[in-house]
Design a protein around this motif. Structure first.
Motif, PDB file in Angstrom:
ATOM      1  N   ILE A  37       2.585   1.774  -3.560  1.00  0.00           N
ATOM      2  CA  ILE A  37       1.425   2.482  -4.587  1.00  0.00           C
ATOM      3  C   ILE A  37       0.708   3.656  -4.162  1.00  0.00           C
ATOM      4  O   ILE A  37       0.593   4.339  -5.290  1.00  0.00           O
ATOM      5  CB  ILE A  37       0.271   1.437  -4.881  1.00  0.00           C
ATOM      6  CG1 ILE A  37      -0.629   1.194  -3.705  1.00  0.00           C
ATOM      7  CG2 ILE A  37       1.007  -0.067  -5.566  1.00  0.00           C
ATOM      8  CD1 ILE A  37      -1.814   0.407  -4.348  1.00  0.00           C
ATOM      9  N   ARG A  38       0.677   4.013  -3.086  1.00  0.00           N
ATOM     10  CA  ARG A  38      -0.076   5.131  -2.643  1.00  0.00           C
ATOM     11  C   ARG A  38       0.623   6.365  -3.202  1.00  0.00           C
ATOM     12  O   ARG A  38       1.634   6.526  -2.729  1.00  0.00           O
ATOM     13  CB  ARG A  38      -0.248   5.274  -1.071  1.00  0.00           C
ATOM     14  CG  ARG A  38      -1.038   6.420  -0.792  1.00  0.00           C
ATOM     15  CD  ARG A  38      -1.282   6.557   0.920  1.00  0.00           C
ATOM     16  NE  ARG A  38       0.362   6.794   1.356  1.00  0.00           N
ATOM     17  CZ  ARG A  38       0.588   7.072   2.325  1.00  0.00           C
ATOM     18  NH1 ARG A  38      -0.247   7.637   3.192  1.00  0.00           N
ATOM     19  NH2 ARG A  38       1.733   7.545   2.567  1.00  0.00           N
ATOM     20  N   ARG A  39       0.111   7.307  -3.692  1.00  0.00           N
ATOM     21  CA  ARG A  39       0.363   8.448  -4.391  1.00  0.00           C
ATOM     22  C   ARG A  39       2.006   8.317  -5.242  1.00  0.00           C
ATOM     23  O   ARG A  39       2.757   9.179  -5.005  1.00  0.00           O
ATOM     24  CB  ARG A  39       0.594   9.278  -3.308  1.00  0.00           C
ATOM     25  CG  ARG A  39      -0.694   9.838  -2.840  1.00  0.00           C
ATOM     26  CD  ARG A  39      -0.571  11.137  -1.900  1.00  0.00           C
ATOM     27  NE  ARG A  39      -1.717  11.532  -1.213  1.00  0.00           N
ATOM     28  CZ  ARG A  39      -1.653  11.712  -0.067  1.00  0.00           C
ATOM     29  NH1 ARG A  39      -1.082  11.695   0.879  1.00  0.00           N
ATOM     30  NH2 ARG A  39      -3.215  11.896   0.497  1.00  0.00           N
ATOM     31  N   SER A  40       1.764   7.128  -5.840  1.00  0.00           N
ATOM     32  CA  SER A  40       3.338   6.897  -6.712  1.00  0.00           C
ATOM     33  C   SER A  40       3.266   7.572  -7.786  1.00  0.00           C
ATOM     34  O   SER A  40       4.299   7.555  -8.857  1.00  0.00           O
ATOM     35  CB  SER A  40       3.151   5.431  -7.011  1.00  0.00           C
ATOM     36  OG  SER A  40       2.233   4.894  -7.660  1.00  0.00           O
ATOM     37  N   ILE A  56      -6.916   4.963  -9.053  1.00  0.00           N
ATOM     38  CA  ILE A  56      -7.322   5.944  -8.308  1.00  0.00           C
ATOM     39  C   ILE A  56      -6.140   6.157  -7.133  1.00  0.00           C
ATOM     40  O   ILE A  56      -5.761   7.176  -6.680  1.00  0.00           O
ATOM     41  CB  ILE A  56      -8.528   6.031  -8.041  1.00  0.00           C
ATOM     42  CG1 ILE A  56      -9.402   6.361  -9.042  1.00  0.00           C
ATOM     43  CG2 ILE A  56      -8.965   7.035  -6.855  1.00  0.00           C
ATOM     44  CD1 ILE A  56     -10.829   6.027  -9.201  1.00  0.00           C
ATOM     45  N   ALA A  57      -5.790   4.790  -6.377  1.00  0.00           N
ATOM     46  CA  ALA A  57      -4.987   5.011  -5.503  1.00  0.00           C
ATOM     47  C   ALA A  57      -3.551   5.477  -5.927  1.00  0.00           C
ATOM     48  O   ALA A  57      -2.751   6.018  -4.606  1.00  0.00           O
ATOM     49  CB  ALA A  57      -4.605   3.528  -4.579  1.00  0.00           C
ATOM     50  N   THR A  58      -3.082   5.480  -7.015  1.00  0.00           N
ATOM     51  CA  THR A  58      -1.780   5.870  -7.228  1.00  0.00           C
ATOM     52  C   THR A  58      -1.738   7.449  -7.753  1.00  0.00           C
ATOM     53  O   THR A  58      -0.713   7.898  -7.949  1.00  0.00           O
ATOM     54  CB  THR A  58      -1.169   5.175  -8.498  1.00  0.00           C
ATOM     55  OG1 THR A  58      -1.786   5.522  -9.532  1.00  0.00           O
ATOM     56  CG2 THR A  58      -1.242   3.623  -8.138  1.00  0.00           C
ATOM     57  N   TYR A  59      -3.017   7.972  -7.908  1.00  0.00           N
ATOM     58  CA  TYR A  59      -3.077   9.429  -8.182  1.00  0.00           C
ATOM     59  C   TYR A  59      -2.006  10.345  -7.327  1.00  0.00           C
ATOM     60  O   TYR A  59      -2.303  10.059  -5.938  1.00  0.00           O
ATOM     61  CB  TYR A  59      -4.304  10.119  -8.131  1.00  0.00           C
ATOM     62  CG  TYR A  59      -5.272   9.595  -9.222  1.00  0.00           C
ATOM     63  CD1 TYR A  59      -4.819   8.666 -10.391  1.00  0.00           C
ATOM     64  CD2 TYR A  59      -6.740  10.015  -9.185  1.00  0.00           C
ATOM     65  CE1 TYR A  59      -5.610   8.505 -11.429  1.00  0.00           C
ATOM     66  CE2 TYR A  59      -7.341   9.581 -10.200  1.00  0.00           C
ATOM     67  CZ  TYR A  59      -6.826   8.656 -11.359  1.00  0.00           C
ATOM     68  OH  TYR A  59      -7.733   8.267 -12.324  1.00  0.00           O
ATOM     69  N   GLU A  60      -1.577  11.288  -7.520  1.00  0.00           N
ATOM     70  CA  GLU A  60      -0.792  12.204  -6.733  1.00  0.00           C
ATOM     71  C   GLU A  60      -1.713  13.230  -5.969  1.00  0.00           C
ATOM     72  O   GLU A  60      -2.561  13.854  -6.648  1.00  0.00           O
ATOM     73  CB  GLU A  60       0.318  13.047  -7.503  1.00  0.00           C
ATOM     74  CG  GLU A  60       1.223  14.053  -6.494  1.00  0.00           C
ATOM     75  CD  GLU A  60       1.811  13.080  -5.433  1.00  0.00           C
ATOM     76  OE1 GLU A  60       1.746  13.724  -4.260  1.00  0.00           O
ATOM     77  OE2 GLU A  60       2.388  12.206  -5.401  1.00  0.00           O
ATOM     78  N   TRP A 115       0.820  -1.057   0.027  1.00  0.00           N
ATOM     79  CA  TRP A 115       0.014  -0.054   0.172  1.00  0.00           C
ATOM     80  C   TRP A 115       0.925   1.168   0.046  1.00  0.00           C
ATOM     81  O   TRP A 115       0.685   2.377  -0.889  1.00  0.00           O
ATOM     82  CB  TRP A 115      -1.109  -0.101   1.317  1.00  0.00           C
ATOM     83  CG  TRP A 115      -1.801   1.176   1.236  1.00  0.00           C
ATOM     84  CD1 TRP A 115      -1.633   2.204   2.225  1.00  0.00           C
ATOM     85  CD2 TRP A 115      -2.627   1.806   0.419  1.00  0.00           C
ATOM     86  NE1 TRP A 115      -2.305   3.369   2.103  1.00  0.00           N
ATOM     87  CE2 TRP A 115      -3.091   3.019   1.017  1.00  0.00           C
ATOM     88  CE3 TRP A 115      -3.286   1.319  -0.762  1.00  0.00           C
ATOM     89  CZ2 TRP A 115      -3.920   3.847   0.220  1.00  0.00           C
ATOM     90  CZ3 TRP A 115      -4.144   2.047  -1.290  1.00  0.00           C
ATOM     91  CH2 TRP A 115      -4.496   3.335  -0.952  1.00  0.00           C
ATOM     92  N   ALA A 158      -9.760   1.128  -8.756  1.00  0.00           N
ATOM     93  CA  ALA A 158      -9.379   1.371  -7.477  1.00  0.00           C
ATOM     94  C   ALA A 158      -7.891   1.440  -7.553  1.00  0.00           C
ATOM     95  O   ALA A 158      -7.205   2.576  -6.769  1.00  0.00           O
ATOM     96  CB  ALA A 158      -9.968   0.377  -6.809  1.00  0.00           C
ATOM     97  N   PHE A 159      -7.059   0.565  -8.337  1.00  0.00           N
ATOM     98  CA  PHE A 159      -5.473   0.851  -8.080  1.00  0.00           C
ATOM     99  C   PHE A 159      -4.946   1.619  -8.640  1.00  0.00           C
ATOM    100  O   PHE A 159      -4.386   2.600  -8.139  1.00  0.00           O
ATOM    101  CB  PHE A 159      -5.050  -0.480  -8.902  1.00  0.00           C
ATOM    102  CG  PHE A 159      -3.492  -0.798  -8.702  1.00  0.00           C
ATOM    103  CD1 PHE A 159      -3.225  -1.372  -7.695  1.00  0.00           C
ATOM    104  CD2 PHE A 159      -2.796  -0.066  -9.610  1.00  0.00           C
ATOM    105  CE1 PHE A 159      -1.711  -1.497  -7.566  1.00  0.00           C
ATOM    106  CE2 PHE A 159      -1.352  -0.350  -9.554  1.00  0.00           C
ATOM    107  CZ  PHE A 159      -0.764  -0.926  -8.264  1.00  0.00           C
TER     108      PHE A 159
END
Length: 76
Positions: free
Chosen positions: A11-14, A72-76, A8, A69-70
């Protein structure tokens, strides 16, 4: 649990994906990691052809929701 948390945090904000320029729901790949994930997503959708009936539709819906979902989770 530690593996899930590390995944998590990776990938979060990657910034791998970005919002679609046309305002569409599907995230647009930006980095090479996102292009690889999108290729795997397309291959998985194509592979779901061998399934029949409700299993095929359920698999495709789960894949689409997971991809969105994946992304959107990586959006900055």
């Amino acid at each position: 649990m530690g593996l899930v948390m590390r995944f998590w945090l990776t990938i979060r904000r990657s910034d791998w994906f970005e919002p679609s320029a046309t305002g569409g729901l599907f995230p647009f790949p930006f980095a090479w990691q996102a292009w690889a994930i999108m290729a795997a997503f397309i291959a998985a959708i194509a592979a779901s052809v061998v399934l029949h009936g409700e299993a095929a539709w359920l698999t495709r819906i789960i894949l689409c929701v997971g991809y969105i979902a994946f992304g959107i989770a990586t959006y900055e």
